[in-house]
Design a protein around this motif. Structure first.
Motif, PDB file in Angstrom:
ATOM      1  N   PRO A 133      83.245  81.457  60.470  1.00 15.43           N
ATOM      2  CA  PRO A 133      83.500  80.694  61.825  1.00 15.43           C
ATOM      3  C   PRO A 133      83.737  81.706  63.009  1.00 15.43           C
ATOM      4  O   PRO A 133      84.623  82.515  62.679  1.00 15.43           O
ATOM      5  CB  PRO A 133      84.514  79.750  61.456  1.00 15.43           C
ATOM      6  CG  PRO A 133      85.389  80.305  60.411  1.00 15.43           C
ATOM      7  CD  PRO A 133      84.247  81.318  59.782  1.00 15.43           C
ATOM      8  N   THR A 134      83.112  81.714  64.127  1.00 15.48           N
ATOM      9  CA  THR A 134      83.304  82.803  65.135  1.00 15.48           C
ATOM     10  C   THR A 134      83.300  82.330  66.526  1.00 15.48           C
ATOM     11  O   THR A 134      82.368  81.436  66.675  1.00 15.48           O
ATOM     12  CB  THR A 134      82.505  83.826  64.791  1.00 15.48           C
ATOM     13  OG1 THR A 134      82.629  84.860  65.868  1.00 15.48           O
ATOM     14  CG2 THR A 134      81.063  83.343  64.806  1.00 15.48           C
ATOM     15  N   ASN A 135      84.288  82.851  67.378  1.00 18.15           N
ATOM     16  CA  ASN A 135      83.907  82.647  68.972  1.00 18.15           C
ATOM     17  C   ASN A 135      83.078  83.790  69.414  1.00 18.15           C
ATOM     18  O   ASN A 135      82.896  83.682  70.823  1.00 18.15           O
ATOM     19  CB  ASN A 135      85.448  82.733  69.400  1.00 18.15           C
ATOM     20  CG  ASN A 135      86.252  81.399  69.357  1.00 18.15           C
ATOM     21  OD1 ASN A 135      85.447  80.348  69.373  1.00 18.15           O
ATOM     22  ND2 ASN A 135      87.598  81.585  69.240  1.00 18.15           N
ATOM     23  N   GLY A 136      82.393  84.597  68.683  1.00 16.24           N
ATOM     24  CA  GLY A 136      81.540  85.176  68.932  1.00 16.24           C
ATOM     25  C   GLY A 136      81.516  86.785  68.315  1.00 16.24           C
ATOM     26  O   GLY A 136      80.409  87.094  67.679  1.00 16.24           O
ATOM     27  N   ASN A 137      82.618  87.545  68.664  1.00 17.14           N
ATOM     28  CA  ASN A 137      82.584  89.030  68.444  1.00 17.14           C
ATOM     29  C   ASN A 137      82.720  89.141  66.792  1.00 17.14           C
ATOM     30  O   ASN A 137      81.971  90.127  66.279  1.00 17.14           O
ATOM     31  CB  ASN A 137      83.705  89.558  69.172  1.00 17.14           C
ATOM     32  CG  ASN A 137      83.516  89.953  70.472  1.00 17.14           C
ATOM     33  OD1 ASN A 137      82.277  90.123  70.865  1.00 17.14           O
ATOM     34  ND2 ASN A 137      84.584  89.800  71.419  1.00 17.14           N
ATOM     35  N   ALA A 138      83.397  88.521  66.220  1.00 18.55           N
ATOM     36  CA  ALA A 138      83.438  88.413  64.689  1.00 18.55           C
ATOM     37  C   ALA A 138      81.987  88.278  64.168  1.00 18.55           C
ATOM     38  O   ALA A 138      81.525  88.887  63.237  1.00 18.55           O
ATOM     39  CB  ALA A 138      84.474  87.591  64.117  1.00 18.55           C
ATOM     40  N   GLY A 139      81.284  87.160  64.655  1.00 14.81           N
ATOM     41  CA  GLY A 139      79.935  86.750  64.271  1.00 14.81           C
ATOM     42  C   GLY A 139      79.100  87.967  64.230  1.00 14.81           C
ATOM     43  O   GLY A 139      78.412  88.436  63.392  1.00 14.81           O
ATOM     44  N   ALA A 140      79.014  88.569  65.573  1.00 10.13           N
ATOM     45  CA  ALA A 140      78.080  89.752  65.890  1.00 10.13           C
ATOM     46  C   ALA A 140      78.709  91.071  64.941  1.00 10.13           C
ATOM     47  O   ALA A 140      77.401  91.597  64.627  1.00 10.13           O
ATOM     48  CB  ALA A 140      78.340  90.335  67.185  1.00 10.13           C
ATOM     49  N   ALA A 141      79.892  91.114  64.736  1.00  3.55           N
ATOM     50  CA  ALA A 141      80.242  92.546  63.713  1.00  3.55           C
ATOM     51  C   ALA A 141      79.606  91.959  62.407  1.00  3.55           C
ATOM     52  O   ALA A 141      79.287  92.998  61.692  1.00  3.55           O
ATOM     53  CB  ALA A 141      81.744  92.520  63.761  1.00  3.55           C
ATOM     54  N   VAL A 153      73.999  86.465  56.005  1.00  4.76           N
ATOM     55  CA  VAL A 153      75.132  86.002  56.931  1.00  4.76           C
ATOM     56  C   VAL A 153      74.984  84.940  57.680  1.00  4.76           C
ATOM     57  O   VAL A 153      73.761  84.690  58.084  1.00  4.76           O
ATOM     58  CB  VAL A 153      75.274  87.203  57.878  1.00  4.76           C
ATOM     59  CG1 VAL A 153      76.323  86.742  58.971  1.00  4.76           C
ATOM     60  CG2 VAL A 153      75.796  88.516  57.065  1.00  4.76           C
ATOM     61  N   HIS A 154      75.688  83.897  57.537  1.00  4.55           N
ATOM     62  CA  HIS A 154      75.461  82.775  58.391  1.00  4.55           C
ATOM     63  C   HIS A 154      76.707  82.531  59.312  1.00  4.55           C
ATOM     64  O   HIS A 154      77.979  82.703  58.756  1.00  4.55           O
ATOM     65  CB  HIS A 154      75.766  81.296  57.353  1.00  4.55           C
ATOM     66  CG  HIS A 154      74.426  81.546  56.411  1.00  4.55           C
ATOM     67  ND1 HIS A 154      73.521  80.607  56.562  1.00  4.55           N
ATOM     68  CD2 HIS A 154      74.078  82.250  55.339  1.00  4.55           C
ATOM     69  CE1 HIS A 154      72.664  80.796  55.826  1.00  4.55           C
ATOM     70  NE2 HIS A 154      73.130  81.675  54.713  1.00  4.55           N
ATOM     71  N   CYS A 155      76.420  82.513  60.715  1.00  4.68           N
ATOM     72  CA  CYS A 155      77.564  82.367  61.584  1.00  4.68           C
ATOM     73  C   CYS A 155      77.671  81.213  62.283  1.00  4.68           C
ATOM     74  O   CYS A 155      76.530  80.453  62.554  1.00  4.68           O
ATOM     75  CB  CYS A 155      77.294  83.596  62.781  1.00  4.68           C
ATOM     76  SG  CYS A 155      77.305  85.209  62.138  1.00  4.68           S
ATOM     77  N   PHE A 156      78.741  80.288  62.381  1.00  7.35           N
ATOM     78  CA  PHE A 156      79.092  79.038  63.021  1.00  7.35           C
ATOM     79  C   PHE A 156      80.011  79.436  64.297  1.00  7.35           C
ATOM     80  O   PHE A 156      81.176  79.690  64.155  1.00  7.35           O
ATOM     81  CB  PHE A 156      79.806  78.103  61.982  1.00  7.35           C
ATOM     82  CG  PHE A 156      78.910  77.714  60.671  1.00  7.35           C
ATOM     83  CD1 PHE A 156      78.309  76.380  60.854  1.00  7.35           C
ATOM     84  CD2 PHE A 156      78.615  78.552  59.877  1.00  7.35           C
ATOM     85  CE1 PHE A 156      77.655  75.936  59.607  1.00  7.35           C
ATOM     86  CE2 PHE A 156      77.861  78.228  58.665  1.00  7.35           C
ATOM     87  CZ  PHE A 156      77.318  76.957  58.840  1.00  7.35           C
ATOM     88  N   CYS A 157      79.384  78.965  65.213  1.00  8.20           N
ATOM     89  CA  CYS A 157      79.893  79.277  66.700  1.00  8.20           C
ATOM     90  C   CYS A 157      79.872  78.086  67.416  1.00  8.20           C
ATOM     91  O   CYS A 157      79.285  77.061  67.428  1.00  8.20           O
ATOM     92  CB  CYS A 157      79.132  80.286  67.532  1.00  8.20           C
ATOM     93  SG  CYS A 157      78.665  81.829  66.524  1.00  8.20           S
ATOM     94  N   GLY A 173      69.807  89.528  62.579  1.00  9.13           N
ATOM     95  CA  GLY A 173      69.468  88.921  61.507  1.00  9.13           C
ATOM     96  C   GLY A 173      69.918  87.813  60.799  1.00  9.13           C
ATOM     97  O   GLY A 173      69.721  87.524  60.038  1.00  9.13           O
ATOM     98  N   ALA A 174      71.336  87.381  61.469  1.00  9.58           N
ATOM     99  CA  ALA A 174      72.051  86.358  60.938  1.00  9.58           C
ATOM    100  C   ALA A 174      71.745  85.148  61.095  1.00  9.58           C
ATOM    101  O   ALA A 174      70.885  84.917  61.994  1.00  9.58           O
ATOM    102  CB  ALA A 174      73.556  86.627  61.204  1.00  9.58           C
ATOM    103  N   GLN A 175      71.833  83.981  60.478  1.00 11.36           N
ATOM    104  CA  GLN A 175      71.626  82.693  60.653  1.00 11.36           C
ATOM    105  C   GLN A 175      72.704  81.998  61.527  1.00 11.36           C
ATOM    106  O   GLN A 175      73.960  82.137  61.275  1.00 11.36           O
ATOM    107  CB  GLN A 175      71.453  81.866  59.294  1.00 11.36           C
ATOM    108  CG  GLN A 175      70.430  82.211  58.379  1.00 11.36           C
ATOM    109  CD  GLN A 175      68.950  81.953  58.970  1.00 11.36           C
ATOM    110  OE1 GLN A 175      68.927  81.077  59.477  1.00 11.36           O
ATOM    111  NE2 GLN A 175      68.254  83.058  58.955  1.00 11.36           N
ATOM    112  N   LEU A 176      72.151  81.538  62.849  1.00 11.53           N
ATOM    113  CA  LEU A 176      73.171  81.146  63.779  1.00 11.53           C
ATOM    114  C   LEU A 176      73.365  79.396  63.647  1.00 11.53           C
ATOM    115  O   LEU A 176      72.257  78.885  63.938  1.00 11.53           O
ATOM    116  CB  LEU A 176      72.875  81.553  65.190  1.00 11.53           C
ATOM    117  CG  LEU A 176      73.701  80.975  66.344  1.00 11.53           C
ATOM    118  CD1 LEU A 176      75.310  81.310  66.137  1.00 11.53           C
ATOM    119  CD2 LEU A 176      73.163  81.544  67.489  1.00 11.53           C
ATOM    120  N   THR A 177      74.449  79.012  63.626  1.00 13.40           N
ATOM    121  CA  THR A 177      74.553  77.515  63.657  1.00 13.40           C
ATOM    122  C   THR A 177      75.472  77.225  64.948  1.00 13.40           C
ATOM    123  O   THR A 177      76.646  77.679  64.898  1.00 13.40           O
ATOM    124  CB  THR A 177      75.033  76.771  62.614  1.00 13.40           C
ATOM    125  OG1 THR A 177      74.017  76.831  61.474  1.00 13.40           O
ATOM    126  CG2 THR A 177      75.217  75.136  62.773  1.00 13.40           C
TER     127      THR A 177
END
Length: 388
Positions: A133-141, A153-157, A173-177
């Protein structure tokens, strides 16, 4: 072997219960785990003088990190970040202000520190799918290091996450939700997927390795200051991993004999529109209640509830610091002033630390002439910039 020979055990940060190292999340009490090291053995094996011959990057502190020494780290070039002098702002407050500019790291934020360590350990332990779960920057990293490691990688923003962050995540290349809610709502979806066996959760402080990467801010800062510490640190506080990690780093450095007993006063800076740690600090509470209707332009610190709330509060209180809330106008003014007075483009969360330092100075929490370090957690270029 996945682990450093200097790693001793894991320890519950609340109860002190010990655990053998492994693929672990939180303790049996549901709280974050500390990674503990054989510090006397480290002290006998490496000196601070020996670091001078090593590359100026995160991995120079290898003995104090959990990854096995014979494993080549997955890396995108985690360079040492500079301390930037702010002469005009310093003069305006009659203190010495320096900014540790974490925007120079891979993916443009300090999230690279925690996620590079978490991904390296995940790879070493055989994990193939991760979610955050991320507000943005952690998901990008996580997206960047995940693709480097061959981990899905799966990112939930939250749906209103800055568009630049969302595009970064997808491009790497991550899956974004996108989620209609806050970061803790995203966290519930990640946790549900973990229970179903779909991935390993890398949510803040829900595994023991991100904090080990983040603590390198403290190791690096002490070394840059000639193995001393500043009088005060102002840290933009959402989940608080970096503040907690630095506090751990200073304890480890003292145990090694590399610094003395002095500690910086730790100031946890939050936005007035999302200030659960500040409220708990002012009430004298050990834990922080969830903040309802959280709102701030500083998306990175829009965290209504933090698993490590009690650890943040312990560090702040033990250091003689404080938790401070700053309003949106103060953040905007600080953002503008840092650029117009000293030429440094902060991110909104970094601007919040300057606003916090100003407020602390007004309240007499900082004395004239003291040395203050502000943490700018990301590049200002990653955010929509104010016009005019």
């Amino acid at each position: 072997m996945a682990f450093s020979p200097f790693l001793s055990h894991f320890e519950c940060s609340l109860t002190g219960e010990r655990f053998a190292p492994g693929v672990l999340t939180v303790s049996s009490a549901g709280k974050p785990l500390w990674v503990r090291y054989d510090l006397p053995r480290i002290a006998a094996s490496v000196s601070r003088e020996a670091l001078r011959a090593r590359p100026e990057d995160l991995w120079r502190y290898r003995e104090l990190l959990p990854l096995a020494l014979d494993v080549k780290p997955i890396s995108l070039g985690e360079t040492q970040t500079p301390l930037i002098d702010m002469p005009r702002l310093s003069a305006s407050l009659d203190v010495r202000i320096e900014v540790k500019d974490e925007g120079r790291l891979p993916t443009g934020s300090f999230k690279a520190r925690g996620l590079v360590m978490a991904v390296n350990m995940a790879k070493a332990l055989g994990i193939t799918r991760m979610a955050i779960p991320t507000n943005g920057n952690a998901g990008a990293a996580l997206a960047a290091y995940g693709v480097r490691a061959g981990i899905e990688v799966h990112c939930f923003c939250p749906a209103d996450t800055p568009e630049a962050n969302l595009r970064e995540i997808v491009l790497q290349g991550a899956q974004l939700t996108r989620v209609d809610g806050m970061i803790d709502d995203c966290g519930k979806l990640v946790a549900a997927g973990e229970r179903e066996g779909r991935w390993f959760s890398i949510a803040t402080l829900r595994e023991p390795y991100r904090i080990e990467g983040k603590k390198t801010m403290g190791l690096e800062l002490a070394e840059q200051l000639g193995w001393t510490v500043p009088d005060a640190i102002f840290y933009p506080t959402g989940g608080g991993t970096g503040l907690i990690g630095m506090w751990k780093a200073f304890d480890e450095l003292q145990a090694l004999g590399w610094i003395g007993a002095k500690r910086p006063r730790m100031f946890a800076v939050q936005a007035a529109g999302c200030a659960p740690i500040v409220r708990a600090f002012e009430r004298g509470d050990e834990f922080a209640e969830r903040w309802a209707n959280a709102a701030t332009q500083a998306h990175g610190i829009r965290v209504p509830a933090a698993l490590g709330d009690f650890l943040i509060l312990r560090a702040v209180r033990a250091s003689g610091g404080a938790a401070i809330a700053v309003d949106e106008n103060a953040i905007a003014s600080a953002w503008s002033d840092a650029g117009q007075l000293d030429g440094l483009l902060l991110c909104p969360e970094g601007a919040a630390t300057l606003a916090g330092a100003r407020l602390a100075r007004e309240q007499g929490l900082i004395a004239p002439g003291e040395h203050v370090v502000l943490f700018n957690c990301a590049s200002g270029y990653k955010y929509p910039l104010p016009v005019g």
